[in-house]
Design a protein around this motif. Sequence first.
Motif, short mmCIF file in Angstrom:
data_model
loop_
_atom_site.label_atom_id
_atom_site.label_comp_id
_atom_site.label_asym_id
_atom_site.label_seq_id
_atom_site.Cartn_x
_atom_site.Cartn_y
_atom_site.Cartn_z
N HIS A 169 0.92 -1.07 0.05
CA HIS A 169 -0.02 -0.05 -0.13
C HIS A 169 0.88 1.13 -0.15
O HIS A 169 0.57 2.38 0.72
N HIS A 170 2.07 1.28 -0.60
CA HIS A 170 2.99 2.32 -0.90
C HIS A 170 2.29 3.24 -1.72
O HIS A 170 1.56 3.12 -2.33
N HIS A 171 2.83 4.55 -1.48
CA HIS A 171 2.43 5.68 -2.53
C HIS A 171 3.42 5.71 -3.41
O HIS A 171 4.60 4.73 -3.31
N ALA A 172 3.56 6.24 -4.63
CA ALA A 172 4.26 6.15 -5.67
C ALA A 172 5.63 6.28 -5.54
O ALA A 172 6.66 5.22 -5.76
N LEU A 173 6.18 7.33 -4.94
CA LEU A 173 7.36 7.44 -4.46
C LEU A 173 8.33 6.40 -3.67
O LEU A 173 9.28 6.11 -3.52
N GLU A 174 7.20 5.98 -2.47
CA GLU A 174 7.66 4.95 -1.41
C GLU A 174 7.86 3.70 -2.34
O GLU A 174 9.14 2.93 -1.95
N ALA A 175 7.02 3.44 -3.28
CA ALA A 175 7.18 2.15 -3.94
C ALA A 175 8.40 2.34 -5.00
O ALA A 175 9.12 1.31 -4.96
N MET A 176 8.73 3.38 -5.48
CA MET A 176 10.28 3.66 -6.23
C MET A 176 11.46 3.36 -5.38
O MET A 176 12.24 2.71 -5.64
N ALA A 177 11.24 3.63 -4.22
CA ALA A 177 12.44 3.85 -3.40
C ALA A 177 12.50 2.32 -2.50
O ALA A 177 13.63 1.78 -2.55
N HIS A 178 11.46 1.69 -2.22
CA HIS A 178 11.45 0.48 -2.07
C HIS A 178 12.00 -0.48 -3.00
O HIS A 178 12.78 -1.59 -2.58
N SER A 179 11.61 -0.55 -4.33
CA SER A 179 11.74 -1.11 -5.25
C SER A 179 13.58 -1.18 -5.52
O SER A 179 14.14 -2.10 -5.54
N ARG A 180 13.88 0.20 -5.31
CA ARG A 180 15.24 0.40 -5.63
C ARG A 180 16.20 -0.49 -4.45
O ARG A 180 17.32 -0.97 -4.57
N GLN A 181 15.69 -0.42 -3.15
CA GLN A 181 16.64 -0.73 -2.07
C GLN A 181 16.29 -2.51 -2.27
O GLN A 181 17.21 -3.22 -2.18
N LEU A 182 15.15 -2.83 -2.62
CA LEU A 182 15.08 -4.53 -2.52
C LEU A 182 15.89 -4.82 -3.86
O LEU A 182 16.48 -6.22 -3.62
N VAL A 183 15.87 -4.44 -5.07
CA VAL A 183 16.78 -4.71 -6.12
C VAL A 183 18.31 -4.65 -5.99
O VAL A 183 19.02 -5.42 -6.25
N ASN A 184 18.62 -3.59 -5.31
CA ASN A 184 20.12 -3.22 -5.00
C ASN A 184 20.44 -4.49 -4.00
O ASN A 184 21.71 -4.83 -4.03
N ASN A 185 19.56 -4.96 -3.21
CA ASN A 185 19.88 -5.97 -2.11
C ASN A 185 20.02 -7.33 -2.63
O ASN A 185 20.44 -8.19 -1.88
N ASN A 186 19.16 -7.55 -3.64
CA ASN A 186 18.94 -8.72 -4.17
C ASN A 186 19.25 -8.96 -5.74
O ASN A 186 18.16 -9.28 -6.54
#
Length: 244
Positions: A169-186
């Motif tokens: 249930h992220h807002h758009a910018l939160e989803a972008m930041a979370h995706s970047r963090q998740l992909v960079n870690n995995n």
Amino acid sequence: MDHSSDLPLITALPRAWMAFSKAPWRHVGLSALVLISGIGLALIGQDLRGMPAPWLNRLGDLSVLSSLVVPIVPSLALLELADHCLTGNQRELKTPRRRARWVLRQTFTLLVLEGIFLAGGVAVMQSLSWALGTISPTLAGFSVIAGSLVLLHWIYTQVMALPLLVHHHHHALEAMAHSRQLVNNNGLKVLAMLGLITGLNLLGLLVASLGLLLSLPFSALVLMACCRSQTPWRSDSRRNMLPT
């Protein structure tokens, strides 16, 4: 924003199969809507653009454009259904109307932001290559290569933005930041996940494209299963990987 960082790719397919078995016909029906609203509108638009009447040509252009936008709605419904089935909650699979409108609004905001950032990156790369081209064509070529790599990496880090928006249930910018963090870690796991999804849909295309009715739901389920990141080496998180 503190998120767990271990992507549970190993259990994605078993969990996808268990979740698919809870509502198989709903998954297939939504996949059919995605295909009809995308491929169907595009084919109709191409036929209309071949007609001699100018107004039919304009209608064909509108139909082709609609084939890029309309499939977003059933695709979101498919992701929502996949998310509900993966939670193990079989009591209610419907999404409240207000919640559906909020997700749709945030999705369009996400797509607009992604498009703006991508267009801005291309514009900066072109301006930089033009400026360096007045000094040396070699520098201009290197700037294009470096800028393309940066843009490709940025696109790669955003592949999980929409599934994370739906699940958390992220807002758009939160989803972008979370995706970047998740992909960079995995990074390697996300690459393997994309290879798995690509393989599933290629197999679906081999069966006269009818296999997409099954491969699209499994792709959505794998994406949503990978949104449930786990804390590495935690025994309690490992036990909670599979739905109960």
